[in-house]
Scaffold this motif. Structure first.
Motif, PDB file in Angstrom:
ATOM      1  N   LYS A 236       6.765   5.297   0.099  1.00  0.00           N
ATOM      2  CA  LYS A 236       5.627   5.000  -1.259  1.00  0.00           C
ATOM      3  C   LYS A 236       4.525   4.823  -1.430  1.00  0.00           C
ATOM      4  O   LYS A 236       3.724   4.385  -1.939  1.00  0.00           O
ATOM      5  CB  LYS A 236       6.721   4.189  -1.767  1.00  0.00           C
ATOM      6  CG  LYS A 236       8.123   4.904  -2.629  1.00  0.00           C
ATOM      7  CD  LYS A 236       8.488   4.943  -4.183  1.00  0.00           C
ATOM      8  CE  LYS A 236       9.446   6.287  -4.545  1.00  0.00           C
ATOM      9  NZ  LYS A 236      10.540   5.192  -5.613  1.00  0.00           N
ATOM     10  N   THR A 238       2.048   4.655   1.065  1.00  0.00           N
ATOM     11  CA  THR A 238       0.482   5.501   1.292  1.00  0.00           C
ATOM     12  C   THR A 238       0.287   6.149  -0.228  1.00  0.00           C
ATOM     13  O   THR A 238      -0.743   5.817  -0.567  1.00  0.00           O
ATOM     14  CB  THR A 238       1.421   6.836   1.429  1.00  0.00           C
ATOM     15  OG1 THR A 238       2.215   6.035   3.212  1.00  0.00           O
ATOM     16  CG2 THR A 238       0.474   7.902   1.951  1.00  0.00           C
ATOM     17  N   ASP A 239       0.918   6.747  -1.576  1.00  0.00           N
ATOM     18  CA  ASP A 239       0.772   6.473  -2.213  1.00  0.00           C
ATOM     19  C   ASP A 239       0.470   5.478  -3.503  1.00  0.00           C
ATOM     20  O   ASP A 239      -0.434   5.608  -3.767  1.00  0.00           O
ATOM     21  CB  ASP A 239       1.983   7.450  -3.186  1.00  0.00           C
ATOM     22  CG  ASP A 239       1.904   8.761  -2.340  1.00  0.00           C
ATOM     23  OD1 ASP A 239       0.969   9.053  -2.381  1.00  0.00           O
ATOM     24  OD2 ASP A 239       3.135   9.028  -2.488  1.00  0.00           O
ATOM     25  N   GLN A 241      -0.946   2.597  -2.397  1.00  0.00           N
ATOM     26  CA  GLN A 241      -2.021   2.118  -1.945  1.00  0.00           C
ATOM     27  C   GLN A 241      -2.399  -0.017  -2.439  1.00  0.00           C
ATOM     28  O   GLN A 241      -3.030   0.355  -2.940  1.00  0.00           O
ATOM     29  CB  GLN A 241      -3.491   3.087  -2.682  1.00  0.00           C
ATOM     30  CG  GLN A 241      -3.593   4.025  -1.945  1.00  0.00           C
ATOM     31  CD  GLN A 241      -4.396   4.644  -0.372  1.00  0.00           C
ATOM     32  OE1 GLN A 241      -5.041   3.832  -0.304  1.00  0.00           O
ATOM     33  NE2 GLN A 241      -3.309   4.813  -0.065  1.00  0.00           N
ATOM     34  N   SER A 276       1.379  -0.540  11.566  1.00  0.00           N
ATOM     35  CA  SER A 276       0.462   0.464  10.781  1.00  0.00           C
ATOM     36  C   SER A 276       0.095   0.574   9.754  1.00  0.00           C
ATOM     37  O   SER A 276      -1.221   1.995   9.685  1.00  0.00           O
ATOM     38  CB  SER A 276       1.925   2.096  10.808  1.00  0.00           C
ATOM     39  OG  SER A 276       2.591   1.854  10.129  1.00  0.00           O
ATOM     40  N   SER A 277       0.098  -0.146   8.762  1.00  0.00           N
ATOM     41  CA  SER A 277      -0.785   0.186   8.231  1.00  0.00           C
ATOM     42  C   SER A 277      -2.489  -0.449   7.994  1.00  0.00           C
ATOM     43  O   SER A 277      -2.440  -0.565   9.099  1.00  0.00           O
ATOM     44  CB  SER A 277      -0.345  -1.083   6.704  1.00  0.00           C
ATOM     45  OG  SER A 277      -0.649  -2.591   7.666  1.00  0.00           O
ATOM     46  N   SER A 278      -3.060  -0.119   7.120  1.00  0.00           N
ATOM     47  CA  SER A 278      -5.011  -0.337   7.427  1.00  0.00           C
ATOM     48  C   SER A 278      -5.041  -1.404   8.130  1.00  0.00           C
ATOM     49  O   SER A 278      -4.333  -2.587   7.549  1.00  0.00           O
ATOM     50  CB  SER A 278      -5.307   0.259   6.074  1.00  0.00           C
ATOM     51  OG  SER A 278      -7.101  -0.481   6.453  1.00  0.00           O
TER      52      SER A 278
END
Length: 490
Positions: A236, A238-239, A241, A276-278
């Motif tokens: 979740k 990813t969506d 943000q 792995s997140s931005s």
């Protein structure tokens, strides 16, 4: 003459005595008025500092936070022990986990006298269930949403954020959450219960007297240690943000009887989620009461190097620093440390972790996933302290420190409005910025109570806390304070 003088004294003695009483009362009232004026000035100045930055006319910040959650059952700790007929321990003893009432008595005494917060896993589920059943029938008991992540989520939502919360809860649990909180996790039939044994300053249990208000927490939780909402939470995100990722609740893994390799596997998945997140996404890790050395070492491997921001209290700070310097865990530290002591410890944590970041950059270059520590927030009973790297993504440090300070009172007193008749300052009138000889002293200025200054590449801010004198609840205090401090800095 002597006789006349004696007659005069006898004649006017009651009048003189009355004058002395009046003057004593007058001076005491005058001192009280000065103190009240001082508190009023500090409060209005903190409120002004907090209000300099707001979320009005700004899109609600998005925060993703995990993991876990529970139902907290709050009772008076001493009353519960007396209710079950548990005599005070003859000797306070530290235990990593609890198996019987004797260990409960020894461990409670160990933390109760200094007034230090503690949380312990009770491996004896039958005993834990019995304690819960007794607590259910005790007068004055209360239920509340518990767990680091849900408590922080509640504060973040209240302060104007939209929150994605990773945790597995019962339908009754999710029904009481804010409409601005979206849950990612499994549905449980019954929530795990954590027993919060609160006590006020000055409480007595046999020969022991608490030096400050705090709580001793016990649980027999078999869901939260497994971070079982992590997979759905990761999907979740990813969506969603988010603007910030917050990780907490990992103390549920401490001293839990995992099978060989289970905890490593879970923390490895968590590492992948964080790393792995931005690179632009800020990551905050909220410390807690850890006593098992191996999990602290795991955190130093899997979690802490990948967080930009850390939050902790006066017990957790020296605990982390001790491990970073290669020493053993410090289970119990000074519950009322001086400002200079805390600032020196914060500088050391900041220095060591950023040295490790530099070494990672030298070894791995741009491929490293290790992050520089750019924000460190330590909350104590008497004051709030923050170190923030200049030029980093964290902003409004002065206002954030003031907000954290005010939130401490609001949570512990259970009121958004601050009643000065229920508040006091225990921070010194001035403090040294370091224990090093010749260090600068900074006076507490009532009209500008948040002191900020620059050192090296970072800024430090310190704010006094208006300490609540009529405690409603200490549990969740650190989570509320940390969350409030983050709100203005995202």
């Amino acid at each position: 003459m002597e006789g006349g003088g004696r007659v005069s004294w006898i004649k006017y003695g009651p009048v003189v005595s009355l004058c002395v009483v009046f003057l004593a009362f007058w001076f005491r009232a005058s001192d009280r008025n000065v103190l009240d004026d001082r508190l009023d000035t500090v409060l209005s100045s903190l409120l002004r500092a907090e209000s300099k930055v707001g979320l009005n006319n700004v899109a609600r910040p998005k925060v993703a936070i995990g993991f876990g959650g529970c139902a907290d059952l709050l009772v008076d700790g001493v009353s519960l022990l007396n209710k079950i007929g548990l005599n005070p321990a003859t000797q306070p003893v530290h235990h990593d986990y609890l198996e019987n009432t004797e260990q409960l008595a020894e461990s409670f005494a160990y933390f109760f006298a200094p007034g230090a917060a503690a949380e312990r896993y009770m491996i004896n589920e039958t005993l834990f269930s019995e304690l819960v059943e007794v607590s259910r029938d005790m007068p004055g008991n209360r239920w509340s949403v518990g767990g680091n992540a849900p408590v922080m989520a509640g504060r973040l939502a209240k302060e104007g954020c939209d929150v994605l919360l990773g945790g597995s809860f019962s339908p009754d649990f999710t029904d009481v959450l804010s409409e601005h909180i979206t849950v990612a996790g499994k549905v449980l039939e019954e929530p795990d219960i954590h027993l919060i044994m609160e006590y006020p300053m000055g409480a007595t249990w046999g020969p022991y007297t608490s030096r400050r208000a705090n709580r001793y927490i016990i649980h027999s939780d078999d869901h939260n240690p497994y971070l079982d909402s992590m997979e759905e939470f990761a999907v979740k995100i990813t969506d969603f943000q988010p603007d910030l990722l917050v990780v907490g609740g990992l103390q549920m893994m401490d001293s839990f009887p995992f099978q060989t390799g289970e905890r490593d596997a879970l923390l490895s998945h968590l590492f992948h989620l964080i790393s792995s997140s931005s690179a632009k996404l800020g990551a905050h890790f909220e410390m807690a009461s850890f006593v098992e050395e191996s999990i602290m070492e795991d955190l130093l491997h899997y979690v802490i190097p990948y967080a930009d921001s850390l939050g902790m209290n006066e017990q957790e700070l020296p605990n982390l620093l001790s491990l970073l310097k290669g020493s053993n865990i410090t289970v119990l530290s000074d519950p009322n440390p001086r400002v200079a002591t805390v600032l020196d410890q914060m500088r050391e944590v900041y220095r060591i972790l950023n040295q490790r970041y530099e070494l990672a950059v030298q070894a791995e270059g741009d491929q490293t996933k290790v992050k520089a520590l750019t924000r460190l927030h330590v909350h104590t009973l008497a004051f709030q302290a923050m170190i923030v790297t200049r030029g980093s993504q964290w902003k409004n440090t002065m206002s954030a420190t003031a907000k954290a300070s005010l939130t401490a009172y609001r949570h512990v007193c259970g009121s958004n409005d601050i009643d000065l008749s229920k508040a006091r300052l225990i921070m010194d009138d001035s403090f040294s910025v370091s224990r090093q000889e010749g260090s600068q002293r900074i006076p507490l200025q009532e009209s500008r109570p948040v002191s900020c200054w620059q050192e090296h590449e970072y800024e430090i801010c310190v704010a006094p806390v208006l300490v609540c004198t009529e405690v409603y609840q200490t549990a969740g205090g650190g989570d509320n304070v940390s969350a409030a401090g983050l709100v203005l800095q995202i």
